[in-house]
Design a protein around this motif. Sequence first.
Motif, PDB file in Angstrom:
ATOM      1  N   PHE A 310     -13.294   6.191   0.207  1.00 44.33           N
ATOM      2  CA  PHE A 310     -13.511   7.803   0.382  1.00 44.33           C
ATOM      3  C   PHE A 310     -13.258   8.414  -0.399  1.00 44.33           C
ATOM      4  O   PHE A 310     -12.010   8.421  -0.793  1.00 44.33           O
ATOM      5  N   LEU A 311     -13.504   9.136  -1.668  1.00 46.68           N
ATOM      6  CA  LEU A 311     -12.399  10.811  -1.762  1.00 46.68           C
ATOM      7  C   LEU A 311     -12.480  11.448  -1.374  1.00 46.68           C
ATOM      8  O   LEU A 311     -13.900  12.399  -2.048  1.00 46.68           O
ATOM      9  N   PRO A 312     -11.917  12.144  -0.567  1.00 48.59           N
ATOM     10  CA  PRO A 312     -11.895  13.623  -0.068  1.00 48.59           C
ATOM     11  C   PRO A 312     -12.591  14.264  -1.343  1.00 48.59           C
ATOM     12  O   PRO A 312     -11.580  14.676  -2.206  1.00 48.59           O
ATOM     13  N   ALA A 313     -13.023  15.572  -0.947  1.00 52.90           N
ATOM     14  CA  ALA A 313     -13.073  16.868  -1.954  1.00 52.90           C
ATOM     15  C   ALA A 313     -12.146  17.972  -1.542  1.00 52.90           C
ATOM     16  O   ALA A 313     -11.030  17.941  -0.376  1.00 52.90           O
ATOM     17  N   LEU A 314     -11.791  18.582  -2.606  1.00 58.73           N
ATOM     18  CA  LEU A 314     -11.245  19.601  -2.679  1.00 58.73           C
ATOM     19  C   LEU A 314     -11.532  20.521  -1.623  1.00 58.73           C
ATOM     20  O   LEU A 314     -12.728  20.992  -0.730  1.00 58.73           O
ATOM     21  N   ARG A 315     -10.804  21.239  -0.265  1.00 64.45           N
ATOM     22  CA  ARG A 315     -10.637  22.429  -0.186  1.00 64.45           C
ATOM     23  C   ARG A 315     -10.282  23.538  -0.052  1.00 64.45           C
ATOM     24  O   ARG A 315      -8.801  23.310  -0.652  1.00 64.45           O
ATOM     25  N   HIS A 316     -10.402  25.062  -0.434  1.00 66.07           N
ATOM     26  CA  HIS A 316     -10.139  26.239  -0.262  1.00 66.07           C
ATOM     27  C   HIS A 316      -9.794  26.875   0.842  1.00 66.07           C
ATOM     28  O   HIS A 316     -11.425  26.924   1.235  1.00 66.07           O
TER      29      HIS A 316
END
Length: 535
Positions: A310-316
């Motif tokens: 799994f490749l987690p997405a960016l978080r801002h």
Amino acid sequence: MSSSRAAGSEAPAAAHRPGGGTDTLVGDALGRRTFMTTAALPGGVPVSGAATPASAPASTPAPLPGSARSRSGQRPPYARQSPPAEPDFGPHVKVFGPDTPVGQVQAALNAAAVGGGRSALLFRPGRYAVDVRLGPRTSVAGLGAHPDDVTIDGAVRAADQRGPGRGDRAATDSWRAVENLAILPAGGTQRWEVSPAAPLRRVHVRGRLLLCPGPDGACGDGFIADSVVDGEVLDTARQCSLTRDSRVGGWPDPAGRQVFAGVEGAPAPAFPDPPSSVPGTAPRVTPPGGPLSREKPFLYVDEGGRYRVFLPALRHGAVGASWAGGSTPGSSVPIDRFFVARPSDSVRTLNKALSQGRHLLLTPGCYELADTIKVKWAGTVVLGLGHVTLAPRQGVVPMTVADARRVRIAGLRFDADPADADQADTIVLLEIGARRGGRSDPRDPASVQDVCFRIGDGGRAATALVVNSDHVLLDHVRVWRAGPGTGEDRPAGGAAADVMVNGDDVRASGLFVARFLTSGVARNGEGGRSLTGTG
């Protein structure tokens, strides 16, 4: 040179990748779910006997038809294979199932605790009433989509092995990791000995967490990310540490140089003036929201028992764990798009797999490199499983990244070659981007996570890490010189600048540089941000 993304490195918003092939998303998020029952491995024995496809021997990447590049300039689609029922992760990886007798699981865990290290202990979704003792160079991880899919009902702790004399203890206390599981601690308190390169990631502690030094009082800098502690965190280690994107039930009596970024329940900021006016007290920084962040890729099994990454997405501006609401945004890649490497594989074999658009999953061990591992394609994932060491020989650069867009480098340790003491002006251990301001994308940057650089035992290096590309994320990166002999013996080494940042807007969370007598980090780029620097 134009670049195409590596096979399976899909952006979450896309359904198909250029050049063919289909992306696999998990509803744009990965959450907890019910798993199908899978057959348990007997006694948690190494899974080295798994079958491999006849068309693709374990040591040779599967060939692609024709050229590695199409007439349109895009890489042709990866030739999908039927993956084996159980990947061959090698002799140092043990996979446990919920139906394995608890006595056999505990016996395998006890053997790993005293077996000399380089063990990766993986748990399929289920509940395990065991005592997990982590020896040197040992990691434990759950294989669920959510940390609560795997519960350790007991403890996960250091094996309490002691180092000789007053040595730096790197061989006995460090290189431990816990990821992607829940712990229901016996007695309500989970004890964790703080050491260098001993991160806690995606961990749910269903009780209190006691951070403490090792058995002889020694400890190192701490790192906690994307985790939840239901109770209070009791910190007796009192060292430099970073906790980010997490939630705690309280952190009374904090001390030491500590940073809390995007942590629910974190203590209030404190800035003693001067910092040394109160013994044992240093500035404590608590930003209201975390910096731009992205969690480390992780291995898991889906509902059908198939392995995926799994490749987690960016978080801002993240606050709290990515999975606290039940799901982690991101995308998923099947294991057959990875070349599962062994330490015996040559650099030529690894580079051939990379050139064909495959990602790399490096199994535990020491990879002695007589040439450079060359990551050329955007979106490539290089993930270490357990304790992976890259040891260059004859002054070679162990790894370079030509196009840093969406590249993820995680779970590796780079060791300087002790035979190259007179080549200090030529060696770099990891180079991200071929030149200053190289290819990058602020919407999906490259990341370097849980990567350590060790220069010791007579080894030297001009620079451990060079970042030429813009918008790179450094997340728990450690650079230090481990002096031989006693802990007081700290030779300067050959590093003129341990970390060289030439790119713009490079963000670091948990950048620890220690035991060098030079400047540590040299910043030539503009912008960027750093949380927890030189230790």
